[in-house]
Design a protein around this motif. Structure first.
Motif, short mmCIF file in Angstrom:
data_model
loop_
_atom_site.label_atom_id
_atom_site.label_comp_id
_atom_site.label_asym_id
_atom_site.label_seq_id
_atom_site.Cartn_x
_atom_site.Cartn_y
_atom_site.Cartn_z
N THR A 123 -34.01 -4.51 -30.59
CA THR A 123 -35.22 -5.15 -31.14
C THR A 123 -34.91 -6.04 -32.34
O THR A 123 -35.83 -6.53 -32.99
N LYS A 149 -46.23 -9.73 -36.09
CA LYS A 149 -46.03 -10.78 -35.10
C LYS A 149 -47.12 -11.86 -35.26
O LYS A 149 -48.30 -11.55 -35.35
N GLN A 216 -41.92 -11.13 -33.74
CA GLN A 216 -42.21 -9.71 -33.54
C GLN A 216 -42.54 -9.08 -34.88
O GLN A 216 -42.30 -9.66 -35.94
#
Length: 532
Positions: A123, A149, A216
């Motif tokens: 991630t 995000k 994100q």
């Protein structure tokens, strides 16, 4: 009347004196025999050198070092293997000897090591520009900031993006489908945000600065820019990592690498939160070892909903590896570890102890796995074993009594003479490996049977000889064949010329004496084993 009384008293006194003389002064024949038997039973078996227990004689004398020989008495007739030590119960109690039985059970092998908290790289996002330009506005001021995000990160002024927008508007105004499609593809290739593209289509005006947003939710890391910086493709502007789940890189010693596999349960603690324990599992085992630390890296995965775990934190990790098979275990304190050998002292009963060699497997806190050397019914010494081992190891063969008894009592081997000590009836030899006894090639001192004349031996001679093991664990040379340069062998007794070898009767081609079994000769106690 007076004379009669006096005579009676004299007779009585004489009888008493006679009885006392026969009772206490004159020895009875039965007592003489008993005293003779007792003297024989207390006679020494042999005399031994104080500094070398393998140097033995049948009578008192001096050792090669000039010290008086020490008598050795019978231990009660027990047949012991070399290295067996017998101590009195009172001495055993004073030494504090404690024992424990060998156990067989499954062994839980926790691997305790250290780990370092890292981002979950699945991630972790690195942000690079596709165009050259200047940071006109920086919305993220410091590393570690939490962003969601879609939130703005920075605004970029790029002449290349301005030209791309103008080309898009020009193609649209000309109503050229092909040019419009090419201009749209160029904006996408330059990673112009979709929101900016929509605004361009709606307003028809070129935007001088383009705002880029977070792809994100996570924490900002590697913030390498400040407002006003000039950037170009290839520069890492910043990174965003999510911490809902983290990785922990644990280092495992090379000897434990075979116990690590994917899916094993893991527990972890941190010093700043000692009361909290995290539960995770092994996610991946790296295929190579670190050449500097000689450790294997394993990647662990932990959930982190409250963000307690932060990158670069130091953690204590326990990987739970279970050995399901039944294992032979002894208390760890019972194992004597040396640089070349691992030993334990086993209790044989009746105050007898012996140091034997064992092969050690896994060591887990209070228990040590024994791969070979012990049996299920053995009892090992756990306290004062170092004192017993120091005494036993002087003459011990470090093998079990049953193993020693299964070995042949006589072997043939080849050797080279180093020196001859005729006054001690002893020779120093370099002998070949003796597989029957598990001996490697080595230099040893041997006593020679008194029936053999060693005056013909000289340094450098090649020999083919027979070595016999006596009942007390000594080693005695009982037959010698001298080997000439052509490989012919001459029996050392009754031969003066190597060329007479063909006239020998009773010899097979290997040099073994036919019809004479020297192993059955009655041996004295003068055998001597050399130093390994």
């Amino acid at each position: 009347m007076k004379n009669t009384s006096t005579l009676a008293i004299g007779l009585i006194a004489g009888a008493v004196l006679t009885a006392l003389t026969y009772t206490f002064i004159l020895p009875h024949s039965g007592d003489s025999a008993a005293n003779a038997d007792n003297a024989d039973s207390n006679a020494p078996l042999y005399w031994v050198a104080p500094m070398d227990p393998n140097y033995r004689r049948d009578a008192p004398g001096k050792s090669p070092m000039g010290m008086d020989l020490v008598p050795v008495y019978d231990d009660g007739g027990m047949d012991e293997s070399p290295g067996t030590v017998t101590i009195h119960p009172n001495v055993e109690n004073n030494l504090g000897v404690r024992t424990a039985s060998v156990q067989r059970k499954s062994l839980h092998v926790p691997i305790r090591t250290v780990g370092y908290v890292q981002y979950n790289e699945d991630t972790l996002v690195h942000i690079h520009p596709r165009v050259e330009g200047w940071i006109d506005e920086l919305y993220v001021k410091a590393a570690g900031e939490y962003v969601k995000k879609g939130e703005p990160l920075y605004a970029l002024y790029s002449p290349e993006l301005v030209n791309a927008q103008e080309e898009f508007l020009l193609a649209r105004n000309r109503n050229n489908v092909n040019l419009l499609q090419a201009a749209t593809s160029r904006l996408e290739a330059l990673q112009m945000p979709a929101q900016a593209v929509n605004q361009l289509k709606q307003t028809g005006k070129v935007q001088q600065t383009i705002t880029f947003t977070a792809p994100q939710t996570g924490f900002v890391d590697n913030l390498n820019i400040r407002q006003g910086f000039y950037v170009k493709p290839g520069v890492t502007i910043l990174s965003i990592g999510a911490l809902d789940e983290v990785w922990v890189d644990a280092e495992v010693f090379e000897r434990q690498s075979n116990q690590i596999e994917k899916g094993l349960a893991v527990t972890m603690t941190l010093e700043y939160l000692p009361e909290k324990v995290w539960q995770g599992e092994v996610d991946y085992v790296y295929p190579t070892l670190d050449k500097d630390t000689r450790t294997l890296k394993a990647r662990l995965r932990f959930d982190n909903p409250e963000y307690f775990l932060k990158p670069n934190m130091f953690a204590q990790v326990t990987i739970h590896s279970d050995l399901d098979d039944e294992n032979l275990l002894v208390p760890t304190e019972a194992v004597i570890r040396t640089g070349k050998q691992d030993r334990v002292v086993i209790a044989l009963g009746e105050g007898r102890f012996k140091s034997i060699e064992v092969k050690v497997g896994n060591i887990v806190n209070e228990y040590t796995e024994i791969l070979s050397g012990l049996r299920d019914d053995d009892v090992v010494v756990t306290s004062a074993q170092f004192l017993l081992d120091s005494e036993s190891s002087i003459s011990s063969d470090f093998k079990r009594m049953e193993e020693a008894e299964s070995m042949p009592s006589m072997v043939w081997t080849t050797a080279t003479v180093n020196s001859v000590m005729a006054e001690h009836n002893m020779v120093n030899l370099d002998h070949a490996a003796i597989d029957e006894w598990g001996w490697p090639e080595m230099t040893m001192d041997f006593f020679v049977d008194q029936d053999l004349d060693i005056s013909k031996l000289m340094p450098g001679m090649s020999l083919h000889l027979q070595i016999t093991k006596a009942d007390l664990g000594d080693y005695l040379i009982t037959e010698i064949h001298i080997v000439d340069e052509d490989g012919n062998m001459m029996h050392m007794e009754g031969m003066d010329d190597m060329d007479d070898m063909e006239n020998m009767e009773g010899m097979d081609h290997s040099g073994h004496s036919m019809g004479t079994d020297n192993a059955d000769k009655e041996m004295d106690h003068s055998g001597h084993g050399g130093q390994y």
